[in-house]
Design an enzyme around this catalytic site. Structure first.
Site, PDB file in Angstrom:
ATOM      1  N   CYS A 116       0.841  -1.191  -0.077  1.00  0.00           N
ATOM      2  CA  CYS A 116       0.012   0.041  -0.084  1.00  0.00           C
ATOM      3  C   CYS A 116       1.000   1.247  -0.139  1.00  0.00           C
ATOM      4  CB  CYS A 116      -1.030   0.101   1.119  1.00  0.00           C
ATOM      5  SG  CYS A 116      -2.006  -1.282   1.168  1.00  0.00           S
ATOM      6  N   HIS A 256      -3.456   6.923   3.068  1.00  0.00           N
ATOM      7  CA  HIS A 256      -3.981   5.481   2.159  1.00  0.00           C
ATOM      8  C   HIS A 256      -5.304   5.299   2.696  1.00  0.00           C
ATOM      9  CE1 HIS A 256      -4.016   1.595   1.024  1.00  0.00           C
ATOM     10  NE2 HIS A 256      -3.911   1.094   1.948  1.00  0.00           N
ATOM     11  N   ASN A 286      -9.990  -0.598  -0.242  1.00  0.00           N
ATOM     12  CA  ASN A 286      -8.474  -0.369  -0.356  1.00  0.00           C
ATOM     13  C   ASN A 286      -8.088  -0.974  -1.551  1.00  0.00           C
ATOM     14  OD1 ASN A 286      -5.849  -0.678   0.309  1.00  0.00           O
ATOM     15  ND2 ASN A 286      -6.118  -1.803   2.472  1.00  0.00           N
TER      16      ASN A 286
HETATM   17  N1  ACO Z   1     -18.627  -9.293   8.777  1.00  0.00           N
HETATM   18  C1  ACO Z   1     -19.052  -9.420  10.212  1.00  0.00           C
HETATM   19  N2  ACO Z   1     -18.205  -9.893  11.061  1.00  0.00           N
HETATM   20  C2  ACO Z   1     -16.934  -9.950  10.833  1.00  0.00           C
HETATM   21  C3  ACO Z   1     -16.241  -9.601   9.385  1.00  0.00           C
HETATM   22  C4  ACO Z   1     -17.248  -9.244   8.644  1.00  0.00           C
HETATM   23  N3  ACO Z   1     -16.999  -9.117   7.182  1.00  0.00           N
HETATM   24  N4  ACO Z   1     -15.239  -9.670   9.630  1.00  0.00           N
HETATM   25  C5  ACO Z   1     -14.674  -9.980  10.935  1.00  0.00           C
HETATM   26  N5  ACO Z   1     -15.926  -9.946  11.419  1.00  0.00           N
HETATM   27  C6  ACO Z   1     -15.820 -10.501  13.152  1.00  0.00           C
HETATM   28  C7  ACO Z   1     -14.746 -11.076  13.563  1.00  0.00           C
HETATM   29  O1  ACO Z   1     -14.970 -12.611  12.994  1.00  0.00           O
HETATM   30  C8  ACO Z   1     -14.796 -10.927  14.958  1.00  0.00           C
HETATM   31  O2  ACO Z   1     -15.659 -11.704  15.470  1.00  0.00           O
HETATM   32  P1  ACO Z   1     -15.434 -12.238  17.157  1.00  0.00           P
HETATM   33  O3  ACO Z   1     -15.242 -10.884  18.008  1.00  0.00           O
HETATM   34  O4  ACO Z   1     -16.679 -13.210  17.263  1.00  0.00           O
HETATM   35  O5  ACO Z   1     -14.080 -13.088  16.960  1.00  0.00           O
HETATM   36  C9  ACO Z   1     -15.191  -9.502  15.032  1.00  0.00           C
HETATM   37  O6  ACO Z   1     -15.818  -9.105  13.596  1.00  0.00           O
HETATM   38  C10 ACO Z   1     -14.371  -8.316  15.250  1.00  0.00           C
HETATM   39  O7  ACO Z   1     -13.074  -8.459  14.311  1.00  0.00           O
HETATM   40  P2  ACO Z   1     -11.786  -7.677  14.498  1.00  0.00           P
HETATM   41  O8  ACO Z   1     -10.961  -8.279  13.480  1.00  0.00           O
HETATM   42  O9  ACO Z   1     -11.336  -7.573  15.819  1.00  0.00           O
HETATM   43  O10 ACO Z   1     -12.527  -6.262  13.439  1.00  0.00           O
HETATM   44  P3  ACO Z   1     -11.991  -4.962  13.645  1.00  0.00           P
HETATM   45  O11 ACO Z   1     -12.729  -4.063  14.480  1.00  0.00           O
HETATM   46  O12 ACO Z   1     -10.442  -5.004  14.171  1.00  0.00           O
HETATM   47  O13 ACO Z   1     -11.946  -4.593  12.216  1.00  0.00           O
HETATM   48  C11 ACO Z   1     -10.545  -4.529   9.864  1.00  0.00           C
HETATM   49  C12 ACO Z   1     -11.340  -5.636  11.171  1.00  0.00           C
HETATM   50  C13 ACO Z   1     -11.684  -3.817   9.269  1.00  0.00           C
HETATM   51  C14 ACO Z   1      -9.800  -5.760   9.306  1.00  0.00           C
HETATM   52  C15 ACO Z   1      -9.463  -3.728  10.641  1.00  0.00           C
HETATM   53  O14 ACO Z   1      -9.058  -4.462  11.551  1.00  0.00           O
HETATM   54  C16 ACO Z   1      -8.440  -2.865   9.702  1.00  0.00           C
HETATM   55  O15 ACO Z   1      -8.987  -2.340   8.969  1.00  0.00           O
HETATM   56  N6  ACO Z   1      -7.434  -3.232   9.863  1.00  0.00           N
HETATM   57  C17 ACO Z   1      -6.259  -2.628   9.235  1.00  0.00           C
HETATM   58  C18 ACO Z   1      -6.171  -3.104   7.699  1.00  0.00           C
HETATM   59  C19 ACO Z   1      -5.148  -1.963   6.968  1.00  0.00           C
HETATM   60  O16 ACO Z   1      -4.755  -1.010   7.636  1.00  0.00           O
HETATM   61  N7  ACO Z   1      -4.644  -2.416   6.116  1.00  0.00           N
HETATM   62  C20 ACO Z   1      -3.498  -1.700   5.748  1.00  0.00           C
HETATM   63  C21 ACO Z   1      -2.566  -2.625   4.899  1.00  0.00           C
HETATM   64  S1  ACO Z   1      -3.128  -3.794   3.853  1.00  0.00           S
HETATM   65  C22 ACO Z   1      -2.057  -3.780   2.509  1.00  0.00           C
HETATM   66  O17 ACO Z   1      -0.873  -3.332   2.724  1.00  0.00           O
HETATM   67  C23 ACO Z   1      -2.290  -4.326   1.228  1.00  0.00           C
END
Ligand code: ACO
Length: 332
Positions: A116, A256, A286
């Protein structure tokens, strides 16, 4: 004494695939809801490339758009740099394929892999080539077909990513956005946080790597989130210091586009009004290396950026990699 050459972006172009994949489309294939996706990420829809549409095709189309806007042809380009983590092949490079598709006089071409952060690394490389006097006009392309590497049964990653491409012509002269100050960094100790485990020399393709879905993109989302905010704020501060300006002097901020919550957390650290942060994450998701140049294109098309106005670009991605660049409008 000869005047120092200042590399500047003189035009931008984009290409977005036609197919729009909405959150309700995801509701039909994984256990998720539009409400969860919007509240956790800010994403409403993303573009998905066609089966016969590859990273090089999207990159070529964006490059043609940028060349047209600059009033140039491929014959004017001295070097092609491509930021991608989703190349057509592991080898040959996507840059060489784009060189051929553009019919660009057998000029030098290379890929840059910084996920990214790729567009920022590539702009910095273009600046170094131009300001050293080695080249005059560099075509910078960011192109990603994320959909080829996404596991559409993994709800935690599949909803995040989209496809698309953007290009910039970086030149030694003309009105444009001067690549003013640059900060880049990486930390390979955390390479496994965001990784495509198989298909490289460590885990070559076997029937088992395929059945174990090891050729797909894996991300530890929560952990990545924390590093993303910390590194983006740090890189931004270092870059503003290098440029010799304060955050209040910024006209625009382009982070980003990974997740609206990351964008908001980064913006909170700076004196910049919400409406001065460019956001495209709701409509493209993204798009990895393409995300910042897609947003930059939108800004440049929409706003009449005045002389000496500053734009801060800031990125974070797999590697881990990060970077920030201050662009400053110059008239010639
Ligand atoms: N729909 C419903 N529930 C979901 C989904 C979904 N699509 N995805 C995950 N969940 C659930 C999980 O299973 C979890 O359930 P549990 O508590 O029963 O285990 C719950 O939601 C919370 O999951 P988390 O992973 O803790 O959710 P979070 O609030 O952290 O959001 C996300 C996840 C959106 C991926 C976030 O962590 C994020 O944006 N991370 C950073 C991404 C990033 O910056 N990427 C940049 C680099 S990418 C690159 O270089 C190509």
């Amino acid at each position: 004494m000869a005047k120092q050459v200042q590399a500047r972006i003189i035009s931008t172009g984009i290409y977005l695939p036609e197919r729009i994949f909405t959150n309700s489309d995801f509701e039909k294939i994984v256990d998720t809801t539009d409400e969860w996706i919007v509240s956790r990420t800010g994403i409403r829809e993303r573009r998905i490339a066609g089966q016969d549409e590859f990273t090089s095709d999207m990159g070529t189309a964006a490059a043609q758009d940028a060349l047209k806007k600059a009033g140039m042809t491929a014959a004017d380009i001295d070097l092609i740099l491509v930021a991608t983590m989703t190349p057509d092949y592991t080898s040959s490079s996507t840059a060489s394929i784009i060189q051929a598709k553009l019919g660009a006089n057998c000029v030098a071409s290379l890929d840059i892999q910084a996920a990214c952060s790729g567009y920022l690394y590539t702009l910095a490389t273009a600046k170094a080539y131009i300001e050293s006097g080695m080249y005059r006009n560099v075509l910078v392309v960011a192109a990603e077909k994320m959909s080829s590497f996404i596991d559409y049964t993994d709800r935690s990653t599949c909803i995040l990513f989209g496809d698309g491409a953007a290009a910039s012509i970086v030149s030694n002269q003309g009105e444009g956005l001067f690549i003013n100050a640059v900060t880049l960094g990486s930390d390979g100790e955390m390479a496994e946080l965001i990784v495509i485990p198989a298909g490289g020399s460590r885990l070559p393709a076997t029937a088992k790597t395929v059945s174990d879905k090891m050729h797909y993109f894996k991300m530890a989302g929560k952990e990545t989130f924390k590093h993303a905010v910390r590194r983006m704020v740090m890189a931004s501060n270092q870059c503003l210091e290098k440029a010799g300006i304060e955050d209040r002097a910024l006209s625009w901020l382009i982070p980003h586009q990974a997740n609206i919550r990351i964008l908001e957390a980064v913006a909170k650290s700076f004196h910049i009004p919400e409406e001065r942060m460019v956001k495209t994450v709701h409509k493209y998701g993204n798009t990895s290396a393409s995300s910042i140049p897609l947003a930059l294109y939108e800004l440049v098309e929409r706003e009449n950026i005045g002389e000496h106005e500053h734009i801060l670009l800031v990125a974070f991605g797999a590697g881990l990699t990060w970077g920030a660049i201050v662009l400053t409008k110059i008239m010639k």
